[in-house]
Design a protein around this motif. Structure first.
Motif: not given
Ligand SMILES: *[C@@H]1O[C@H](CO)[C@@H](O)[C@H](O)[C@H]1NC(C)=O
Length: 238
Positions: A177-184
């Motif tokens: 999830l953190t990766f996902e938010v970072g990418i966003t």
């Protein structure tokens, strides 16, 4: 045990003390008259490799905890090619990061810099650092965060939906999830799923190699991390 170590590379401190020592010698003071340099207790290990092998031979937390028990909250060692001082107390961290930060320069060991790339925010100081920081901060301000909220919310919702009826590892789910938010945060909604997945795979290679012994032998985790990381840098710049 959760230990918050400020990984402080005192190559700089030692350079400074050497410079002071040279100046004193040049001014005519005899070496014997000088006060001994005040370095914290600890051991520097073998020449060149220092205690790097010892660190990688065991769980790093055990390495640091046993040093802390033996030498106290501030101790010297030699890791990854740098003489360094490790700090494990909030007072020492405040000294370095807040009250006397002007005496210190943020740096990383060359093996890490090779992986992260020399343009990363924390390798710089002065005007360039300020400019970079302002750019990063701008993208994390309240308005920017507010604009991102729908994307973050949908990432959280899909993570929760994937848990439905399963036993899930919170650790791995939160990492994803953190990766996902970072990418966003970085790309907005611009990255398609295929690229996102590729980036996730590359990121996990870099993550695995990040704290490994810096060996340039092909096939090692560190070597692969550097390869993937520089391929991604080249791609980003092209
Ligand atoms: C992932 O790594 C490979 C090299 O290992 C590289 O060719 C590719 O461009 C990288 N992809 C991204 C999205 O960075």
């Amino acid at each position: 045990m959760a230990l918050f170590f400020v990984f402080l590379f005192a190559a700089l401190c030692i350079l400074v003390s050497l410079a002071v020592r040279r100046r004193r010698i040049r001014r005519g003071g005899a070496v014997g008259e000088e006060q001994e340099l005040m370095l914290p207790p600890g051991s520097m290990g073998l020449p060149y490799v220092g205690e790097t092998l010892l660190l990688y031979h065991q769980n790093p937390s055990v390495f640091f905890a046993s040093k802390q028990m033996r030498y106290g909250d501030v101790f010297k060692t030699h890791l990854l090619g740098c003489p360094c001082v490790m700090l494990a107390s909030p007072e020492a961290a405040r000294f370095v990061l807040v009250t006397h930060q002007q005496l210190f320069k943020p740096t990383y060991p060359p093996s890490k810099e090779r992986m992260i790339g020399p343009s990363a925010l924390f390798f710089h100081q002065g005007e360039y650092h300020l400019r970079l920081r302002r750019l990063v901060q701008g993208s994390l301000g309240p308005d920017a965060l507010r604009a991102m909220l729908p994307d973050v919310e949908s990432a959280v919702a899909s993570t929760l939906a994937a848990w439905d009826g399963h036993v899930a590892s919170t650790f791995h789910a939160m990492k994803r999830l953190t990766f996902e938010v970072g990418i966003t945060t970085i790309f907005g909604g611009l990255l398609d799923d295929r690229h996102k997945e590729e980036l996730r795979r590359n990121y996990s290679v870099v993550e695995k190699g990040y704290n490994c012994f810096p060996s340039r032998i092909p096939g090692t985790l560190y070597y692969r991390a550097v390869q993937v990381s520089s391929a991604s840098h080249t791609r980003k710049l092209s």
